[in-house]
Design a protein around this motif. Structure first.
Motif, PDB file in Angstrom:
ATOM      1  N   PHE A 157       0.806  -1.215   0.000  1.00  0.00           N
ATOM      2  CA  PHE A 157       0.000   0.000   0.000  1.00  0.00           C
ATOM      3  C   PHE A 157       0.844   1.272   0.000  1.00  0.00           C
ATOM      4  CE2 PHE A 157      -2.279   3.419   2.129  1.00  0.00           C
ATOM      5  CZ  PHE A 157      -3.426   3.483   1.362  1.00  0.00           C
ATOM      6  N   ASP A 158       1.863   1.343   0.851  1.00  0.00           N
ATOM      7  CA  ASP A 158       2.644   2.575   0.983  1.00  0.00           C
ATOM      8  C   ASP A 158       3.341   2.943  -0.319  1.00  0.00           C
ATOM      9  OD1 ASP A 158       1.880   2.866   3.608  1.00  0.00           O
ATOM     10  OD2 ASP A 158       3.647   1.843   4.412  1.00  0.00           O
ATOM     11  N   ARG A 159       3.922   1.961  -0.976  1.00  0.00           N
ATOM     12  CA  ARG A 159       4.625   2.237  -2.233  1.00  0.00           C
ATOM     13  C   ARG A 159       3.646   2.614  -3.343  1.00  0.00           C
ATOM     14  NH1 ARG A 159       8.688  -2.541  -3.536  1.00  0.00           N
ATOM     15  NH2 ARG A 159       9.138  -1.161  -5.295  1.00  0.00           N
ATOM     16  N   VAL A 160       2.484   1.966  -3.373  1.00  0.00           N
ATOM     17  CA  VAL A 160       1.468   2.335  -4.359  1.00  0.00           C
ATOM     18  C   VAL A 160       1.039   3.780  -4.150  1.00  0.00           C
ATOM     19  CG1 VAL A 160      -0.922   1.955  -5.079  1.00  0.00           C
ATOM     20  CG2 VAL A 160       0.608   0.009  -4.775  1.00  0.00           C
ATOM     21  N   ASP A 161       0.814   4.149  -2.896  1.00  0.00           N
ATOM     22  CA  ASP A 161       0.389   5.508  -2.593  1.00  0.00           C
ATOM     23  C   ASP A 161       1.420   6.523  -3.068  1.00  0.00           C
ATOM     24  OD1 ASP A 161      -1.732   7.061  -0.981  1.00  0.00           O
ATOM     25  OD2 ASP A 161       0.148   7.831  -0.158  1.00  0.00           O
ATOM     26  N   ARG A 162       2.693   6.231  -2.839  1.00  0.00           N
ATOM     27  CA  ARG A 162       3.755   7.151  -3.272  1.00  0.00           C
ATOM     28  C   ARG A 162       3.833   7.224  -4.801  1.00  0.00           C
ATOM     29  NH1 ARG A 162       6.604   4.684   1.075  1.00  0.00           N
ATOM     30  NH2 ARG A 162       7.741   3.337  -0.370  1.00  0.00           N
ATOM     31  N   LEU A 163       3.639   6.096  -5.470  1.00  0.00           N
ATOM     32  CA  LEU A 163       3.690   6.080  -6.931  1.00  0.00           C
ATOM     33  C   LEU A 163       2.545   6.887  -7.539  1.00  0.00           C
ATOM     34  CD1 LEU A 163       4.661   2.349  -7.614  1.00  0.00           C
ATOM     35  CD2 LEU A 163       6.038   4.376  -8.142  1.00  0.00           C
ATOM     36  N   VAL A 164       1.339   6.733  -6.976  1.00  0.00           N
ATOM     37  CA  VAL A 164       0.195   7.490  -7.474  1.00  0.00           C
ATOM     38  C   VAL A 164       0.404   8.977  -7.235  1.00  0.00           C
ATOM     39  CG1 VAL A 164      -2.275   7.929  -7.165  1.00  0.00           C
ATOM     40  CG2 VAL A 164      -1.419   5.580  -7.231  1.00  0.00           C
ATOM     41  N   GLU A 165       0.952   9.322  -6.059  1.00  0.00           N
ATOM     42  CA  GLU A 165       1.206  10.729  -5.747  1.00  0.00           C
ATOM     43  C   GLU A 165       2.208  11.342  -6.730  1.00  0.00           C
ATOM     44  OE1 GLU A 165       2.257  13.479  -1.848  1.00  0.00           O
ATOM     45  OE2 GLU A 165       2.823  11.359  -1.864  1.00  0.00           O
ATOM     46  N   ARG A 166       3.165  10.547  -7.148  1.00  0.00           N
ATOM     47  CA  ARG A 166       4.217  11.073  -8.024  1.00  0.00           C
ATOM     48  C   ARG A 166       3.840  11.012  -9.500  1.00  0.00           C
ATOM     49  NH1 ARG A 166      10.573   9.072  -7.918  1.00  0.00           N
ATOM     50  NH2 ARG A 166      11.352  10.582  -9.463  1.00  0.00           N
TER      51      ARG A 166
END
Length: 205
Positions: free
Chosen positions: A76-85
């Motif tokens: 979840f955390d990495r997905v969230d960062r990828l979507v944000e970027r």
């Protein structure tokens, strides 16, 4: 019919599957345009239309499962960062993604079904489903049902346009414009709806 699409469709049902799968991974061309096109050009009769529906639905569901597996793998955390970027490059705002992710937690079956009718979201929200480790079977079932309804609507419309005697290109373009307008209105409501409600509350006291 010439060009890349005719080359892909020259491989028969395998080509149709690859085309629908590719659209799910990267939404080019948009699914409604692709499905209208297939209904108009690749379905000479009812049985063939039914086969096209089965193949495209299977491909759409497979594409969602690919993104589900990606989300489950990276967390979840990495997905969230990828979507944000990078989300802005595929028209997926980070705030929208987070709101839909919260909705997923509350009712993942309904959201998985409705996601199939929302632009861009229908392609990438399965990543959130995987990242949240939602049960695979309910997710797949809801996605399969949503994809079936979405694909059936556009394939059938294209098929009916084929023998209507009207200018298929003009009618198809109008349908796509209407769908895009409705999708845009939905996304604007999703984006600005909470802010509008807060402002109304402030005005009304």
């Amino acid at each position: 019919m010439t060009g890349p699409l005719s080359t892909i469709l020259g491989f028969g049902l395998f080509g149709v599957f690859c085309l629908a799968l590719t659209e799910k991974i990267l939404p080019v061309p948009p699914s409604h345009a692709m499905l209208l096109f297939l209904g108009m050009t690749a379905a000479p009769n009812g049985p063939t239309l039914a086969i096209l529906l089965m193949v495209t639905t299977l491909a759409s569901t497979t594409g969602c499962l690919v993104w589900y597996a990606v989300g489950r793998r990276i967390g979840f955390d990495r997905v969230d960062r990828l979507v944000e970027r990078f989300g802005k490059y595929v028209f997926l705002r980070h705030a929208t993604y987070r709101r839909l992710g919260q909705a997923y937690r509350r009712n993942h079956l309904r959201v998985s079904l409705l996601a199939q009718f929302i632009p861009t979201v229908r392609n990438y929200l399965p990543i959130a489903a995987g990242a949240l480790c939602l049960p695979a079977l309910p997710f797949t079932t809801a996605t399969l049902l949503g994809a079936t309804l979405w694909n059936a609507g556009f394939l059938t419309t294209g098929y009916l346009m084929r023998g209507s005697g009207r200018d298929s290109f003009t009618v198809g373009l109008r349908i796509i414009v209407i769908v895009v307008a409705l999708e845009t209105a939905f996304m604007l409501a999703l984006r600005y709806g909470p802010a509008w409600r807060r402002r109304i509350k402030l005005v009304l006291g």
